[in-house]
Design a protein around this motif. Structure first.
Motif, PDB file in Angstrom:
ATOM      1  N   GLU A   1       0.896  -1.167   0.021  1.00  0.00           N
ATOM      2  CA  GLU A   1      -0.007   0.579   0.434  1.00  0.00           C
ATOM      3  C   GLU A   1       0.901   1.219  -0.348  1.00  0.00           C
ATOM      4  N   GLN A   2       1.970   1.163   0.783  1.00  0.00           N
ATOM      5  CA  GLN A   2       2.877   2.553   1.115  1.00  0.00           C
ATOM      6  C   GLN A   2       4.123   2.238   0.269  1.00  0.00           C
ATOM      7  N   PRO A   3       5.029   2.659  -0.413  1.00  0.00           N
ATOM      8  CA  PRO A   3       5.827   2.198  -1.413  1.00  0.00           C
ATOM      9  C   PRO A   3       7.184   1.868  -0.305  1.00  0.00           C
TER      10      PRO A   3
ATOM     11  N   VAL B   1       6.459  -9.772  12.873  1.00  0.00           N
ATOM     12  CA  VAL B   1       6.124 -10.648  11.345  1.00  0.00           C
ATOM     13  C   VAL B   1       5.664  -9.079  10.491  1.00  0.00           C
ATOM     14  N   THR B   2       6.357  -9.095   9.542  1.00  0.00           N
ATOM     15  CA  THR B   2       6.489  -7.551   8.746  1.00  0.00           C
ATOM     16  C   THR B   2       6.283  -8.511   7.436  1.00  0.00           C
ATOM     17  N   PRO B   3       6.040  -8.872   6.795  1.00  0.00           N
ATOM     18  CA  PRO B   3       6.335 -10.192   5.590  1.00  0.00           C
ATOM     19  C   PRO B   3       6.861  -8.797   4.232  1.00  0.00           C
ATOM     20  N   CYS B   4       8.174  -9.888   3.714  1.00  0.00           N
ATOM     21  CA  CYS B   4       8.635  -8.956   2.612  1.00  0.00           C
ATOM     22  C   CYS B   4       7.723  -9.063   1.706  1.00  0.00           C
ATOM     23  N   PRO B   5       7.318  -8.233   0.988  1.00  0.00           N
ATOM     24  CA  PRO B   5       6.289  -7.899   0.031  1.00  0.00           C
ATOM     25  C   PRO B   5       6.973  -8.324  -1.860  1.00  0.00           C
ATOM     26  N   HIS B   6       7.870  -9.017  -2.094  1.00  0.00           N
ATOM     27  CA  HIS B   6       8.185  -9.042  -2.780  1.00  0.00           C
ATOM     28  C   HIS B   6       9.058 -10.670  -3.584  1.00  0.00           C
ATOM     29  N   ASN B   7       8.273 -11.316  -2.620  1.00  0.00           N
ATOM     30  CA  ASN B   7       8.731 -12.978  -2.610  1.00  0.00           C
ATOM     31  C   ASN B   7       7.593 -13.564  -1.977  1.00  0.00           C
TER      32      ASN B   7
END
Lengths: 149, 789
Positions: B412-414, B731-737
Motif C-alpha cells: 500500500e505504501q512504497p 512479523v512484517t512480511p517481505c512484499p516481493h517474494n
C-alpha cells in the motif's frame, strides 16, 4: 618481547668476561644448549632444545658477539630456527664491577618470535624467559663455584 | 496438513547426532594421497632460496611443488569476485594471489610449498625438512597505519597500500554543513576488531582426476560449490566446466568463511592431474586460525548530529577497512556495498555520507563473516545513538522512537528510499522496540539501576535497533555495483512416478536445516507428507546451478525458486487432472494433495497424477510426459529484516568483569517457516555477536605475528558466558517474494554486539565514569582501566 634483568655474580669482572667468551663454558651453563661451536671470529653455531608452554622444539642457528668493549659490555645477536618457528634476539650485556670479586651483570634486549612459536607460545613467553634466565644464572653460579673450588 | 509455521524437528539431525554425517575429510578414495601445505612463519619476507632435496627423499613423499613450479606451469592465482572502483573511477588494485608464493610472502600462513605423500603424517614430516631461507622485512597490520606515508608496502603496485577509496550518500560538504549547524554532535573513534570465524569443521579439499574420462572431481568444504567450480575453471586453471564436478557434502559450519574459493582447492585439483592420483588436504586448527578468511577489522571515525529536539540531522562515517594481504572472493564488497549502504539504519537521517578506504596489510585476508559489513554498520550507528542519549541526557529508547522511519508495508505504501542507495522493502520499527521494553520491564529496570548505583553496583542497559539487508539481488543491480556473478538461485522439483518428490536446490546447507525447512515448504504447498520430500544440494552434477548459501539468502531466494517450480508442477498436474476428471482446469481446486471438481466429490490424488505423467496412456493430447520442472529466481530487491536487541549487564567495580545478566532479542525476519530453526539461528548469531563484544579478537603483533592462534589463546564464548536468551518476534512480511520471508541467519550477530558494549558504557556512566568507548573485546582489564581514567 622485552628481556631485561640484573644479577650479581661472585666473580671478578675480567674473569667473568673470559668465561662468557668461552664456548665450552657457555654451552655448559646455557639451558637447553646441546652444542655450541665456534665458526668464526665471535660467531657460533648453536643447537638447543627448548620447551615453551605447549610447544617444544629443537633450535639451530647462529650466535654472534658484537660491539665488544672488553671487559664491560657486548651485544649478543641470536638467530635460531626450528620446525615450530624462529627466534631472533638482540641483547645488550653490561658487566659492572661490584667489588674485586663480584660483578653486576645486566642485560637488556628484545626477542622476536615467529610461526607456531608466536601463535602458541606468546602467552607463556615471559614466564619461560624468566625461567630460562634463572636457570642460566643458577648454572653460571654453580659453574663458577666449582671452577673456584 | 500444514507444515508452514510448525517447529518440525530437523530431519538432518538423525545423521548428525549419531555421528553419521559425511564430511569431506571422511571421504577416502582409492589410491588417495595426502597434501601438507608449508606456510610462511613471517608476515613479510623475501624468499632467498628454498631447498626441497631432503624432503623429496623422505619416506612416502610422492611429489613436492613450490611457488616456482606453479609459476613455471603458468597457473593463475585465485580471483576476486567483486570489483570496487576508486572515487576517480580507476579500477581497484587487484594484485595476484598465487596458489604458492615464489618470491615474497605477505602474511603469516602464506603458502610456499605443497608436499604430497602417502600419508598426512609423512607429508607433514617431509615439509619440516624443506629449508627456506627467508629475509624478514618490515610489516604493517593496522588498516589505517597501512595507508600512512612510509608504511611497508604489501604490493609494490598499490601505493600507500590502498586497494580502493569509496564513498556513498549525500555530498560530504552538505553533511559537514549539517553537522556544523547541529545542536549536538556525538563523535566516536573506534575499532571494530578482527575476529576469526571458527567453523567447527576445518576446511578440507580432495582433488581427483579420472584418467578414463578426463573429468575432475573436487570434494570441498564449500558454502557454494557452483561458484567455486566457475572460479576454478574459468579463472584459475582454464579447464572446461563440464569436465569438473564440485561436491560440497555435509559441511560443519561456515559463517561466511567457506563462501570463498581458496588456493588449496585449486592446488589439489591441478596437482591431481599432474600425479594422476587423488589428493586430500585437510586444514588443522592452527591453519584455520591463520588462513580461514577473517571478519570485521575496521578503524572508524563517526559523527552524528542532532537538532535541539533530538532529531538526527546528519551522519558522517569514515572508515579504514582491512582487506588483508590478498583479496578474498568478496572482500571488497563487505566494507562498501554491504556496510555503507546500511548507514541509514532505522532512522530518518536526512544527510548521510560514508567514506571507506580499503587497505592491504601483512595479515590474513578479511572477507564476509556472519553479517558481513552489516554488523559493522550497526555497531557504528547504535554505539553513536546510545552515546548521544547519554551525552544529551535523553532516554536511549525515546531517542530511537522519535527518529524511527514510520511504518510502510511495501504494498500500500512504497518502500523507503534511503540516502545510501537502498530502498527498504517493508518495515514497522516501533513494535520491536516496544516489545523489547515490555520484556525488559524497562521502568522497573531503571529504578533497580538507580537503587543499585546507590549500593555501588554498576548495572547497565544497552540497546541496538538494527536493520540488515539479506538475499542481495537482483543480479542486474549487484552487477552494476561491481559483482562479477549473478545473485539468483535455481531449483528443480522432480516428482517421481510414485508421487515422491526430489528437490534440487542451488542453496547449500551447512547447519541451517534446509533439508527440513525446504521440505516443509514443498510438503505444505503440494499437500503431501513431509517424508515424501527429499532435498538434494551441494553437488554440481546433480543440481543445475547455484549461488550457494550466505547473506541469509537461502529461503528468500532459494526457497522462492523452489516455489516457482512447485507452481509449474501443480499447473501441469492440474491439466492432467482435468483430462482424467473430464473437467475444465478452471473448475478444479487443489487441496490436501488432490484435485477436486468444484462442488462435487469427484477427485484425483497427486500420486495418481504423478503416475499418469510417467505412464501416459490416458493423457491430454499434446502434453509432454513427466512431472519435473526447473526454475531460476532472481529477486526484485534485497529483503530487510530488522529488530531490537537489549543487553543488561553488571560490571564488577573492583575487577572490571562484565556479567551479561539478560539478553532480549525481538527480531522481525518476515514470515517464519520453522520457528525452532529460526530460534536456533538467532541463538547462534547472538553467541557470536556477544563473543565479539566481550571475548573474541584476533591479535597480530607489531611484526605481523598472529599471537593468539589457538583455543588456549583465542577466547570463544562458552555456555557459561551467556544468559538464557529471551527472544520474541514481530512479523512484517517481505512484499516481493512468494514466501514473504526475509532471512534469519545473521540477525543475531548483527544486532547484539553494540547492545552489549552500550550496556557496559551505560553501567559506567551511571557509576560516574563518563567513558565514551572501550575497545572490544571488553575484557575485565580494559573495563577496569577505563574506570580508572
Amino acid at each position: 618481547m622485552h628481556l631485561k634483568g640484573t644479577h650479581i655474580l661472585p666473580v671478578a669482572r675480567e674473569q667473568l668476561w673470559q668465561h662468557l667468551m668461552d664456548p665450552e663454558f657457555l654451552a655448559r651453563v646455557t639451558p637447553g644448549v646441546t652444542r655450541l661451536e665456534l665458526t668464526g671470529t665471535d660467531t657460533y653455531e648453536a643447537i638447543a632444545d627448548i620447551k615453551m608452554g605447549p610447544v617444544k622444539g629443537s633450535f639451530s642457528g647462529d650466535l654472534a658477539i658484537k660491539e665488544k668493549q672488553e671487559p664491560s659490555s657486548f651485544v649478543l645477536e641470536v638467530s635460531q630456527k626450528s620446525k615450530i618457528g624462529n627466534v631472533s634476539a638482540i641483547i645488550n650485556l653490561v658487566l659492572e664491577e661490584d667489588s674485586a670479586d663480584s660483578t653486576i651483570m645486566s642485560f637488556d634486549g628484545k626477542a622476536k618470535l615467529s610461526g607456531l612459536l608466536a601463535r602458541m607460545g606468546q602467552r607463556v613467553l615471559s614466564g619461560v624467559a624468566n625461567t630460562l634466565t634463572k636457570q642460566f644464572f643458577a648454572a653460571l653460579e654453580e659453574e663458577l663455584s666449582s671452577a673456584s673450588a | 496438513m500444514s507444515y508452514i509455521g510448525k517447529s518440525v524437528k530437523r530431519v538432518e539431525d538423525k545423521r548428525f547426532l549419531t555421528g553419521q554425517g559425511r564430511y569431506t575429510d571422511d571421504i577416502k578414495l582409492v589410491g588417495m594421497t595426502h597434501a601438507y601445505i608449508l606456510r610462511s612463519p613471517y608476515a613479510h619476507a623475501k624468499i632467498n632460496s628454498m631447498d626441497t632435496s631432503a624432503a623429496e627423499s623422505a619416506d612416502g613423499v610422492v611429489k613436492i611443488y613450490t611457488g616456482a613450479d606453479i609459476a613455471a606451469a603458468g597457473v593463475n592465482g585465485v580471483p576476486c569476485g567483486w570489483q570496487v572502483n576508486f572515487k576517480n573511477g580507476d579500477t581497484m588494485k587487484e594484485p595476484p594471489h598465487p596458489l604458492l608464493v615464489a618470491d615474497r610472502v605477505k602474511h603469516v600462513g602464506d603458502a610456499v610449498a605443497m608436499v604430497i605423500a602417502e600419508t598426512r603424517e609423512q607429508a607433514r614430516d617431509a615439509a619440516e625438512l624443506i629449508d627456506v631461507d627467508y629475509e624478514e622485512l618490515p610489516a604493517v597490520t593496522d588498516p589505517a597505519a597501512a595507508a600512512a606515508d612510509g608504511a611497508p608496502l604489501v604490493h609494490d603496485d598499490a601505493p600507500n597500500n590502498v586497494c580502493f577509496d569509496w564513498e556513498l550518500g549525500n555530498p560530504k560538504d552538505e553533511v559537514r554543513a549539517a553537522l556544523d549547524g547541529a545542536h549536538h554532535v556525538t563523535t566516536l573513534e573506534f575499532v571494530n576488531q578482527r575476529v576469526v570465524p571458527n567453523a567447527m569443521e576445518p576446511r578440507s579439499a580432495i582433488g581427483h582426476f579420472d584418467t578414463s574420462t578426463d573429468r575432475y572431481t573436487l570434494y570441498t568444504t564449500s558454502q557454494n560449490p557452483h561458484l567455486t567450480r566457475l572460479l576454478l575453471c574459468a579463472f584459475v586453471l582454464g579447464i572446461p566446466e563440464h569436465k569438473v564436478r564440485v561436491v560440497a557434502p555435509d559441511v560443519g559450519g561456515g559463517f561466511g568463511s567457506k563462501i570463498f574459493h581458496y588456493t588449496e582447492e585449486a592446488l589439489v585439483i591441478w596437482a591431481s592431474n599432474q600425479i594422476k592420483r587423488p589428493i586430500k588436504w585437510t586444514s588443522d586448527r592452527s591453519e584455520a586460525f591463520m588462513t580461514d578468511a577473517h571478519g570485521r577489522d575496521h578503524v572508524t571515525k563517526a559523527e552524528m548530529g542532532f537538532d535541539t529536539d533530538g532529531n538526527i540531522v546528519a551522519l558522517q562515517a569514515t572508515t579504514h577497512a582491512n582487506l588483508g594481504a590478498y583479496l578474498s572472493t568478496f572482500a571488497p564488497a563487505v566494507p562498501t556495498y554491504l556496510h555503507g549502504t546500511l548507514m541509514q539504519g532505522l532512522y530518518t537521517t536526512p544527510k548521510v555520507n560514508v567514506d571507506v578506504t580499503g587497505t592491504f596489510t601483512h595479515t590474513n585476508a578479511v572477507d564476509a563473516y556472519r553479517g558481513a559489513g552489516r554488523p559493522e554498520a550497526t555497531y557504528l550507528l547504535e554505539r553513536l545513538i546510545d552515546l548521544a542519549a547519554l551525552e544529551m541526557g535523553k532516554d536511549p529508547a525515546e531517542l530511537r522512537f522519535q527518529n524511527f522511519i514510520e511504518p510502510f508495508d511495501g504494498v500500500e505504501q512504497p518502500g523507503y528510499q534511503t540516502q545510501v542507495a537502498l530502498q527498504y522493502d517493508s518495515g514497522n520499527y516501533h513494535p520491536v522496540l516496544k516489545r523489547a521494553l515490555e520484556m525488559v520491564g524497562y521502568e522497573d529496570f531503571r529504578k533497580e539501576q538507580t537503587e543499585a548505583a546507590k549500593n555501588g553496583k554498576l548495572l547497565g542497559i544497552g540497546f541496538s535497533t538494527y536493520i540488515e539487508a539479506c538475499g542481495i539481488a537482483p543480479s542486474a543491480v549487484v552487477g552494476a555495483l561491481g559483482a562479477r556473478a549473478g545473485l539468483f538461485e535455481s531449483a528443480q522439483v522432480r516428482v517421481q512416478p510414485t508421487g515422491k518428490v526430489s528437490v534440487y536446490t542451488g542453496s547449500h546447507s551447512h547447519g541451517q536445516g534446509h533439508e527440513t525447512t525446504f521440505a516443509q515448504v514443498v510438503a505444505d504447498r503440494m499437500g503431501i507428507p513431509l517424508e515424501d520430500v527429499d532435498l538434494v544440494h551441494g553437488d554440481s552434477d546433480a543440481v543445475a546451478f547455484g549461488m550457494g548459501t550466505y547473506g541469509s539468502r537461502s529461503l528468500a531466494v532459494g526457497g522462492s525458486a523452489i516455489v516457482k517450480s512447485i507452481d509449474k508442477v501443480l499447473e501441469k498436474g492440474a491439466r492432467i487432472a482435468a483430462h482424467k476428471l473430464e473437467a475444465a482446469v478452471e473448475d478444479l481446486d487443489y487441496a490436501e494433495g488432490k484435485w477436486t471438481v468444484k462442488g462435487t466429490d469427484k477427485s484425483i490424488g497427486f500420486g495418481d497424477i504423478a503416475l499418469t505423467a510417467y505412464v501416459p496412456h490416458d493423457y491430454p493430447a499434446g502434453e509432454e510426459p513427466g512431472l519435473d520442472f526447473s526454475s531460476f529466481y532472481d529477486p526484485a530487491n534485497f529483503t530487510y529484516p530488522f529488530g531490537c536487541h537489549v543487553a543488561i549487564v553488571e560490571v564488577d567495580g573492583e575487577t572490571g568483569r562484565t556479567k551479561l545478566k539478560r539478553f532480549i532479542a525481538v527480531d522481525d525476519v518476515g514470515n517464519v517457516i520453522n520457528p525452532m530453526i529460526v530460534d536456533g539461528q538467532i541463538h547462534g548469531g547472538l553467541a557470536q555477536g556477544i563473543g565479539q563484544a566481550l571475548l573474541e579478537g584476533a591479535l597480530y603483533d607489531e611484526n605481523g605475528q598472529l599471537i593468539n592462534g589457538s583455543y588456549m589463546d583465542y577466547a570463544m564464548p562458552r555456555a557459561d558466558d551467556l544468559p538464557s536468551f529471551e527472544i520474541d518476534r514481530t512479523v512484517t512480511p517481505c512484499p516481493h517474494n512468494p514466501l514473504g520471508v526475509k532471512g534469519a541467519g545473521e540477525a543475531g550477530c548483527i544486532g547484539s554486539t553494540p547492545a552489549v558494549v552500550n550496556a557496559v558504557i551505560d553501567a559506567l556512566w551511571k557509576g560516574g565514569h563518563q567513558v565514551k568507548d572501550i575497545r572490544m573485546p571488553l575484557t575485565p582489564e580494559r573495563v577496569w582501566n577505563a574506570m580508572q581514567s
